[in-house]
Every structure is written in structure tokens, then in C-alpha cells.
Scaffold this active site. Sequence first.
Site: not given
Ligand code: HSE
Length: 346
Positions: A10, A130, A154, A157, A211, A214, A225, A229, A326
Site C-alpha cells: 500500500f 516487475k 500492464e 512497463v 514518486g 524505485e 529497472d 522491462k 506516476g
Molecule cells: N522507477 C520506475 C521509473 C517506475 O522511473 O520508470 C516505473 O516502473
Amino acid sequence: MIHKLALIGFGNVGQGFAEILRDKATHLQDNLGLEVQIVAVSDLLKGALYQPTGLDVATLLEVVKQTGKLTDYPNSVGLKRDWDSLKTIRESNADTIVEVSYTDINSGQPAIDHCRAAFEHGKNAVMSNKGPVALAYAELSALAKEKGVRFCFEGTVMSGTPAIRMPLMALVGNDIREVRGIFNGTTNYILTEMESGLDYATALQQAQSLGYAEADPTADVEGYDALGKVVILANVIMNVPLTKNEVTCLGISHLTLADIQQAKSEGKRWKLIGRVKKESGSVVATVAPEMLPLTDPLANVMGATNAITYDCDLSGPITLIGAGAGQTETGFAILIDLINIVRGNV
Ligand code: HSE
């Protein structure tokens, strides 16, 4: 019929999704016939709640905003506060588990075990995490199929930009020979801000406070990251059983303001590019900063926005540009997976 959810995690995404449910409940019910109820929330730091008749979403969000603890949710008959994530997944009356806990791109845990438990207990799993998709796609998709439940991701990515469902639905019939794109919002935001003169550390701090980053931003800036993806896209969109160790990976942490300015003076721009390319029977997959000419469409994708170009044998190249991170955007990705589960779509 009410579709019941258990949220595992959460944080930003879980709360973003809950806000959508709070604010759009009437719209979803009146326009789509979708009635969704959160029956459980389990978060490592904030605590856990299970109420089989449904939790009040506005109250959930308010107590977390006020105190940071789910344990401050008011008492009601039948409310349990001591279930851990696996007990919640196994024993709650949820139809779907929403896995929005942190991503561990090395082990994929505990999220992989969460998915296994969900499928073994006849529950769908929807996620922005992921780890399970990047590290255990073949096993988990086979298990979900065997158990007759859905495995949807979804939001893994490009957040709510349909980088996965669009090609699966709308580009079907093509051989996708290459995907190439900007898959990390944090690094694209940092590179954009550095071009305006902001230093790397301040730009990263801003991306964290917005936000995008990660929990451990090393995953963003070192390219892990984006690597996750790339692996997801190869497996799901291109039907290539790529593993993370087969991807060459370099991030952006070594780039200096001087590098950024140098590119600018040459009419170019640094972008962190992820790529999977089928090449005469083999596959090449990379994540690395590239200095792109401004004529390249990816060079003009700025801020936390992401983009992907699918190189298709029949339709030719098709590029999708949209949010890559986001709270609301990723919350939307969870919503769209749920709507498609309830409708029986891909
Ligand atoms: N930390 C990732 C980014 C969040 O900045 O794209 C979305 O996967």
C-alpha cells in the site's frame, strides 16, 4: 457481481489505485457495470487489514495519510489485523490479488511466491511489480493457465500507457522484430533536468519526491529497472524467452553535466535506451545511454515520459509515447487489467 480485491502493498501505486476506486466508483459502476471492493490490504510497513465484507476505501486512504498505519483503521465485526501477505492471499475471499509491493529485480521475491499462492488458490494476480514477470514469466503464466486464472501486468512497463496490451491486441499477426525505447521515467527525468543545468543529485532527489523512482533508486540509475522491462517485453510481446543475465546493461550514473552539454552542442541528446532485436536466429538485448540526433523521435521524449517503437514486419514501425511512471498512471494500469479480467478480454 462484486469483484473482491486484496492489495499486497500500500505504497504509491496501491494508494493511487485506491484513490481511483474512491473517486470513480460511480463512474465504473454506471458505465462499465464494474463493482470492485477492497477486502484486504497487507503492507510490510503499514500493517494489515482483512474485512470479508469490504473495507471503506476513503477511510483506508485517510488513516494512512494521517498516521501512516493501516492499524489505525476503525474496528468492525469480523475485521482482522494480524494476517500476513501469504495468509491474506490464501485465505481471504478476494477474487484477485493486486501485487503492488516493491520490486526486487534480483530475486523477484516475495512477489513470485505471492503469485504462486494466488494461482494455487484460484485467484487472479494483477501487478505493477516487475519481479514476477521479469524473472518467472514462463512458470507463472503456465501455472495461471493451468488453474484457469489470470496473470496481468500492464503496469510493469510504461505504467498506464498500454505498452503490453496494445501490441498483444492491435499488432497481432505481425512479427515484431525489434522493440526500442525509453523505459525508465526517473532517468529520463534526470537527463531532462540536467540539460537545463540541474545537477545529477538534485534531479534524482526531485524524481524521488515526485514518486517516479524505485524504493532503491540504484535500480533506476544503473539501468536495472529498464532491464526488467526489456526482459518482460521480449518474453511477452516478442515470444523470446530472454533472461536478465542475457541483457547487457549500463545506466546513466556516470554521465556528467559536461557530457549532457557536449551532446547539446552537437545537436544531440542522451537517452537511456532499452532494446531487444531479433537478428538472424538470435536475439540481442541491451540497456545503455545513447546520444541520439534530435531527428530521432525518441530524442524528443522528455521528463518522466516513456516511449517505445515496435518494428513490425507487416505494419512497419509503430511508436507509442506516454507516461512511464506516476501514482495515478500506474494505478490506472491496475484498473485496466481488472476491467479486462472482468470482461474476459486479454
Ligand atoms: N522507477 C520506475 C521509473 C517506475 O522511473 O520508470 C516505473 O516502473
